[in-house]
Design an enzyme around this catalytic site. Structure first.
Site, PDB file in Angstrom:
ATOM      1  CB  CYS A  26      34.128  34.514  32.352  1.00 31.70           C
ATOM      2  SG  CYS A  26      35.387  35.554  33.115  1.00 31.70           S
ATOM      3  CG  ASN A  47      30.891  40.236  35.756  1.00 22.75           C
ATOM      4  OD1 ASN A  47      29.922  40.110  36.496  1.00 22.75           O
ATOM      5  ND2 ASN A  47      30.878  39.822  34.497  1.00 22.75           N
ATOM      6  CB  THR A  53      48.866  17.175  44.273  1.00 18.81           C
ATOM      7  OG1 THR A  53      48.918  15.793  44.607  1.00 18.81           O
ATOM      8  CG2 THR A  53      50.172  17.847  44.661  1.00 18.81           C
ATOM      9  CD  GLN A 107      35.919  41.491  37.786  1.00 13.84           C
ATOM     10  OE1 GLN A 107      36.845  42.291  37.900  1.00 13.84           O
ATOM     11  NE2 GLN A 107      35.874  40.623  36.779  1.00 13.84           N
ATOM     12  CB  THR A 130      34.465  28.536  37.606  1.00 17.93           C
ATOM     13  OG1 THR A 130      34.381  29.745  36.848  1.00 17.93           O
ATOM     14  CG2 THR A 130      33.364  27.585  37.147  1.00 17.93           C
ATOM     15  CG  HIS A 157      42.518  35.008  36.029  1.00 19.65           C
ATOM     16  ND1 HIS A 157      41.987  35.718  34.986  1.00 19.65           N
ATOM     17  CD2 HIS A 157      41.528  34.213  36.481  1.00 19.65           C
ATOM     18  CE1 HIS A 157      40.721  35.372  34.812  1.00 19.65           C
ATOM     19  NE2 HIS A 157      40.421  34.462  35.708  1.00 19.65           N
TER      20      HIS A 157
END
Length: 388
Positions: A331, A156, A243, A184, A73, A206
């Site tokens: 999502c 998706n 970071t 995907q 995203t 993920h």
């Protein structure tokens, strides 16, 4: 003893791959900041750069062209912007064209104003209409700025693969920029940014067995880049400050490396399992509608409608059977609503649809269990209809 739950929602998120888990456990001892020049910092930097090379291998890109983000995203919001630079020279992008079946992260349009976004229609098979894209770009006002086009490689919900290489030629013929959401597709089909013809690829950790909280924007070069979304210390060569999330990045890289191993053989086995699933569902309920079955799809995805069964009802019914599946995209804060993908394909979105997505550890007994659960749910639907 209660049966163990069965997880068949890999498109929502894949279970953490053992290689990613092991890499992250080792990385917990790497406590330096990767931007520090001392030995501890250099060790962290080496680990981040090793992961960068793994993401580059996954996408057929150069390591220097991988920018780490907090997820897909953020990568979408970063690249979907009217403001680019070609080296130090500002480059204006005046309009964004997205396919009607894009993920919500792309459908929101990033940093474009709502009136600066147009939808490209898809066919009834769920494939982007290239003739319509060509017509839209032919009418684009080049004097206002360049066009940008965003088309996902694999949808998706349906798993349908899009003709992105052909789309790239159309986009580049008018001097436009081409962005491909490969979230995907990564780890499920071979990826090569040059072969695809994308200027930018979006990938997520993920979805392929890495941890949540990491993603990447991959470019074909270093000269053309979007205006940074996150400002601060100038990390990631100034493209994304903050970071680096060393632990998540290391897990992401390990998952990418594992996804590339035996890709073809693994996909052939998963495709056979998906076909076994769909054959079993059709035998149990001949009226089941499998969306996109006749086209090219990623091997792990089945998106189907059982007439008379609402999406939320079906999802809950499977959950009560001990099987985790999804009602389309997972999502959007867990919401179950009408599918914009079905709507774009000309289907009645009120029919509802369910998505079963498989992964590397899915087995034939898992498929048989899912089919048995489907058969019971379909049977109860018939009983409910007869009672009414």
């Amino acid at each position: 003893m209660a049966a163990m739950r069965l997880y068949l929602d890999w498109n929502a998120t894949a279970p953490l791959h053992p290689a990613a888990r092991d890499a992250m456990l080792r990385a917990m001892d790497i406590h330096g900041n990767p931007n520090s020049v001392h030995a501890e910092g250099r060790a962290a930097r080496a680990a981040v750069e090793a992961a960068r090379r793994q993401i580059a291998s996954l996408t057929g890109a150069e390591p220097a062209h991988v920018v780490f983000t907090s997820g897909a995203t953020e990568a979408a919001n970063m690249v979907l912007t009217p403001e680019f630079r070609m080296g130090r020279t500002p480059l204006a992008v005046s309009h964004l064209y997205i396919s009607a079946i894009e993920h919500p992260a792309v459908r929101e349009g990033g940093r474009f104003a709502k009136d600066g976004i147009s939808e490209i229609p898809v066919t009834s098979d769920g494939v982007v209409d290239l003739a319509a894209l060509e017509a839209m770009l032919s009418a684009h006002d080049k004097a206002a700025g360049l066009p940008m086009v965003a088309i996902m490689l694999a949808n998706n919900e349906t798993g349908i693969l899009q003709p992105v290489a052909e789309a790239a030629k159309i986009v580049h013929a008018v001097g436009g920029l081409f962005v491909v959401d490969a979230v995907q597709a990564a780890g499920r089909v071979p990826l090569d940014i040059d072969a695809i013809g994308a200027d930018f690829l979006i990938v997520s950790s993920h979805k392929l067995g890495g941890p949540k909280g990491a993603g990447a924007l991959v470019s074909r070069g270093e000269v053309l880049m979007p205006k940074p979304l996150v400002h601060g210390g100038g990390q990631e060569k100034g493209h994304r400050s903050g970071t680096e999330n060393t632990l998540a990045i290391i897990g992401f890289g390990a998952a990418a490396g594992a996804a590339l191993a035996d890709l073809d053989d693994r996909n052939a086995g998963i495709a056979a399992l998906r076909d076994r699933l769909e054959d079993g569902m059709r035998l149990a309920a001949p009226d089941v509608i499998i969306h996109g079955k006749g086209g090219a799809r990623v091997p792990n995805t089945s998106f189907f409608t059982l007439p008379g069964l609402k999406s939320e009802t079906g999802q809950i019914a499977f959950d009560l059977e001990g099987v985790a599946i999804s009602a389309g995209s997972a999502c959007s804060s867990g919401k179950v609503g009408e599918s914009h993908v079905l709507m774009a394909m000309g289907c009645d979105p009120k029919l509802g649809a369910l998505r079963i997505s498989l992964g590397a550890t899915t087995s034939e007994p898992d498929i048989d269990r899912a089919v048995a659960a489907f058969a019971r749910i379909a049977g109860r639907r018939k009983l409910a209809g007869a009672a009414a």
